[in-house]
Motif scaffolding. Structure first.
Motif, PDB file in Angstrom:
ATOM      1  N   ALA A 144       0.820  -1.211   0.000  1.00 17.42           N
ATOM      2  CA  ALA A 144       0.000   0.000   0.000  1.00 17.42           C
ATOM      3  C   ALA A 144       0.861   1.271   0.000  1.00 17.42           C
ATOM      4  O   ALA A 144       0.503   2.268  -0.644  1.00 17.42           O
ATOM      5  N   VAL A 145       1.962   1.264   0.725  1.00 13.76           N
ATOM      6  CA  VAL A 145       2.854   2.427   0.730  1.00 13.76           C
ATOM      7  C   VAL A 145       3.479   2.626  -0.639  1.00 13.76           C
ATOM      8  O   VAL A 145       3.508   3.742  -1.177  1.00 13.76           O
ATOM      9  N   THR A 146       3.956   1.545  -1.233  1.00 16.98           N
ATOM     10  CA  THR A 146       4.612   1.627  -2.532  1.00 16.98           C
ATOM     11  C   THR A 146       3.634   2.071  -3.608  1.00 16.98           C
ATOM     12  O   THR A 146       4.018   2.789  -4.548  1.00 16.98           O
ATOM     13  N   ARG A 147       2.381   1.657  -3.505  1.00 14.08           N
ATOM     14  CA  ARG A 147       1.384   2.044  -4.501  1.00 14.08           C
ATOM     15  C   ARG A 147       1.263   3.551  -4.603  1.00 14.08           C
ATOM     16  O   ARG A 147       1.326   4.128  -5.701  1.00 14.08           O
ATOM     17  N   ASN A 206      -3.784 -12.014  11.860  1.00 15.05           N
ATOM     18  CA  ASN A 206      -4.449 -13.316  11.796  1.00 15.05           C
ATOM     19  C   ASN A 206      -4.576 -13.805  10.355  1.00 15.05           C
ATOM     20  O   ASN A 206      -4.986 -14.945  10.127  1.00 15.05           O
ATOM     21  N   PHE A 207      -4.260 -12.934   9.392  1.00 17.45           N
ATOM     22  CA  PHE A 207      -4.337 -13.262   7.971  1.00 17.45           C
ATOM     23  C   PHE A 207      -3.000 -12.918   7.331  1.00 17.45           C
ATOM     24  O   PHE A 207      -2.282 -12.040   7.791  1.00 17.45           O
ATOM     25  N   ASP A 208      -2.703 -13.564   6.226  1.00 16.26           N
ATOM     26  CA  ASP A 208      -1.429 -13.344   5.553  1.00 16.26           C
ATOM     27  C   ASP A 208      -1.530 -12.118   4.646  1.00 16.26           C
ATOM     28  O   ASP A 208      -1.428 -12.207   3.420  1.00 16.26           O
ATOM     29  N   THR A 209      -1.741 -10.966   5.260  1.00 14.10           N
ATOM     30  CA  THR A 209      -1.851  -9.718   4.494  1.00 14.10           C
ATOM     31  C   THR A 209      -0.775  -8.705   4.882  1.00 14.10           C
ATOM     32  O   THR A 209      -0.810  -7.562   4.426  1.00 14.10           O
ATOM     33  N   ALA A 210       0.176  -9.120   5.694  1.00 15.70           N
ATOM     34  CA  ALA A 210       1.226  -8.192   6.100  1.00 15.70           C
ATOM     35  C   ALA A 210       2.056  -7.727   4.911  1.00 15.70           C
ATOM     36  O   ALA A 210       2.607  -6.622   4.929  1.00 15.70           O
ATOM     37  N   TRP A 211       2.153  -8.542   3.859  1.00 10.89           N
ATOM     38  CA  TRP A 211       2.915  -8.136   2.669  1.00 10.89           C
ATOM     39  C   TRP A 211       2.353  -6.850   2.071  1.00 10.89           C
ATOM     40  O   TRP A 211       3.073  -6.084   1.425  1.00 10.89           O
ATOM     41  N   ARG A 212       1.055  -6.597   2.294  1.00  3.89           N
ATOM     42  CA  ARG A 212       0.397  -5.446   1.668  1.00  3.89           C
ATOM     43  C   ARG A 212       0.309  -4.236   2.586  1.00  3.89           C
ATOM     44  O   ARG A 212       0.359  -3.095   2.122  1.00  3.89           O
ATOM     45  N   ALA A 270      15.703  -4.119  11.832  1.00  5.24           N
ATOM     46  CA  ALA A 270      14.287  -3.735  11.741  1.00  5.24           C
ATOM     47  C   ALA A 270      13.785  -3.258  13.088  1.00  5.24           C
ATOM     48  O   ALA A 270      14.002  -3.913  14.112  1.00  5.24           O
ATOM     49  N   ARG A 271      13.117  -2.111  13.098  1.00  6.59           N
ATOM     50  CA  ARG A 271      12.473  -1.597  14.311  1.00  6.59           C
ATOM     51  C   ARG A 271      11.014  -2.025  14.389  1.00  6.59           C
ATOM     52  O   ARG A 271      10.372  -1.822  15.419  1.00  6.59           O
ATOM     53  N   GLN A 272      10.505  -2.565  13.297  1.00 10.63           N
ATOM     54  CA  GLN A 272       9.117  -3.014  13.259  1.00 10.63           C
ATOM     55  C   GLN A 272       9.027  -4.354  12.531  1.00 10.63           C
ATOM     56  O   GLN A 272       9.711  -4.561  11.529  1.00 10.63           O
ATOM     57  N   ARG A 273       8.193  -5.221  13.066  1.00 11.29           N
ATOM     58  CA  ARG A 273       8.010  -6.534  12.458  1.00 11.29           C
ATOM     59  C   ARG A 273       6.537  -6.908  12.498  1.00 11.29           C
ATOM     60  O   ARG A 273       5.798  -6.490  13.397  1.00 11.29           O
ATOM     61  N   SER A 274       6.135  -7.718  11.552  1.00  8.29           N
ATOM     62  CA  SER A 274       4.794  -8.301  11.584  1.00  8.29           C
ATOM     63  C   SER A 274       4.914  -9.778  11.949  1.00  8.29           C
ATOM     64  O   SER A 274       5.911 -10.429  11.635  1.00  8.29           O
ATOM     65  N   VAL A 275       3.884 -10.279  12.636  1.00  2.80           N
ATOM     66  CA  VAL A 275       3.814 -11.683  13.025  1.00  2.80           C
ATOM     67  C   VAL A 275       2.468 -12.209  12.533  1.00  2.80           C
ATOM     68  O   VAL A 275       1.421 -11.637  12.853  1.00  2.80           O
ATOM     69  N   HIS A 276       2.508 -13.308  11.796  1.00  2.91           N
ATOM     70  CA  HIS A 276       1.276 -13.865  11.230  1.00  2.91           C
ATOM     71  C   HIS A 276       1.149 -15.334  11.581  1.00  2.91           C
ATOM     72  O   HIS A 276       2.125 -16.082  11.556  1.00  2.91           O
TER      73      HIS A 276
END
Length: 329
Positions: free
Chosen positions: A146-149, A286-292, A303-309
């Motif tokens: 979303a940021v890259t878009r 809870n869903f594999d949407t962290a890529w977006r 990394a100062r920030q991480r997602s966990v799925h």
């Protein structure tokens, strides 16, 4: 060069558009940026570096009383503000009919153009009028963060190369930063607009116990009555090391978050604000949407920030391990 950004909502989407503003300001010296956004998000956008003027759009409120006198008066003010400046570029970063109509109503300078997306990207809403009402519609890679878009759309519209560095430009009141000697707080973003994005309450309690044992206070923001009741239950279970924040507008909430030692939260707008503030942050999916929508990896350094799925939800141990990684504990 006068540029109008049209990004009306929602909170996370507004945050994701902020780096595009920083890119274009770096690429185009002297660029002046105005931004049309839903009124509730205006206090946040006013904290974005390089935004000269925020034009509040009250469609959500106007829909409740479309024929009311107050609606008519607010609409006139909005239209006057929107048309009070001629723009060399109007960029619709939303991709919906309502944003396309706002972009169309703005005034162009001689030679000015309106730009929009020509296609839908994965996981994002999109409506065809956005390309029909624009002067130039730009096709984007469908599988894109979303940021890259937003960054890509602005770069291609205005003809500059996308910089490697990522900056949100979101700033807070310096007085919000914790004073030396204060017990650092970790904010727990437990509320979100969708119930299926929530993390189980027992998980929050176990995570909270570990954080308190590690020397932190806990801060619990909330946005509605259900979130307030959950915050109170967590606070009652964990004791005096927990602060339930009062309900705040987005500007003051951003200031309070900026003073925290870090944030752990579900996929929500406030979690994206934490990313924009460059706080140590773990985002729970809870869903594999962290890529977006999740935190993007840094160009260099840890990394100062991480997602966990995980499905149905990540374990406390997984979130705790990620927190230790971003916080350096």
């Amino acid at each position: 060069m006068n540029i109008l950004i049209v990004k009306l909502s929602s909170l996370g989407d507004v945050v994701h558009a902020m780096p595009a503003v920083q890119d274009l300001r770096a690429a185009i010296p002297g660029a002046v940026v105005d931004w049309v956004v839903e009124g509730g998000f205006a206090p946040l956008v006013r904290r974005c570096d390089g935004v000269r003027r925020v034009i509040g759009f009250g469609l959500r409120r106007w829909r409740r009383a479309p024929l009311g006198a107050q609606t008519a008066a607010e609409w006139r003010v909005f239209r006057e503000q929107l048309r009070g400046q001629r723009y060399d570029a109007v960029i619709d970063l939303q991709g919906l009919t309502k944003s396309a109509l706002v972009a169309r109503a703005a005034r162009l300078a001689p030679g000015g153009r309106r730009y929009a997306m020509a296609n839908r990207t994965e996981g994002s809403s999109y409506e065809a009028p956005t390309r029909w009402l624009a002067d130039v519609a730009i096709r984007l890679e469908p599988h894109v963060h979303a940021v890259t878009r937003s960054r890509e759309l602005c770069a291609r519209a205005l003809g500059y190369r996308l910089p490697a560095a990522l900056r949100f430009g979101l700033h807070a009141d310096p007085q919000a930063v914790a004073e030396p000697g204060e017990v650092p707080s970790v904010a727990l973003i437990h509320g979100t607009s969708r119930a299926d994005k929530c993390w189980p309450e027992p998980h929050w309690l176990e995570l909270g116990r570990r954080l308190v044992a590690d020397g932190f206070r806990l801060a619990l923001p909330h946005g509605d009555e259900a979130e307030l009741q959950r915050a109170r239950r967590i606070a009652q279970a964990l004791g005096p090391a927990v602060d339930v924040w009062p309900r705040l507008d987005l500007g003051h909430l951003t200031d309070r978050l900026a003073g925290c030692a870090g944030v752990i939260g579900v996929d929500s707008g406030l979690s994206h604000v934490a990313v924009a503030l460059d706080l140590p942050h773990v985002q729970i999916y809870n869903f594999d949407t962290a890529w977006r929508t999740g935190p993007l990896p840094p160009a260099a350094g840890p990394a100062r920030q991480r997602s966990v799925h995980a499905a149905p939800s990540p374990s406390v141990d997984a979130v705790w391990l990620a927190w230790q990684g971003v916080s350096g504990r």
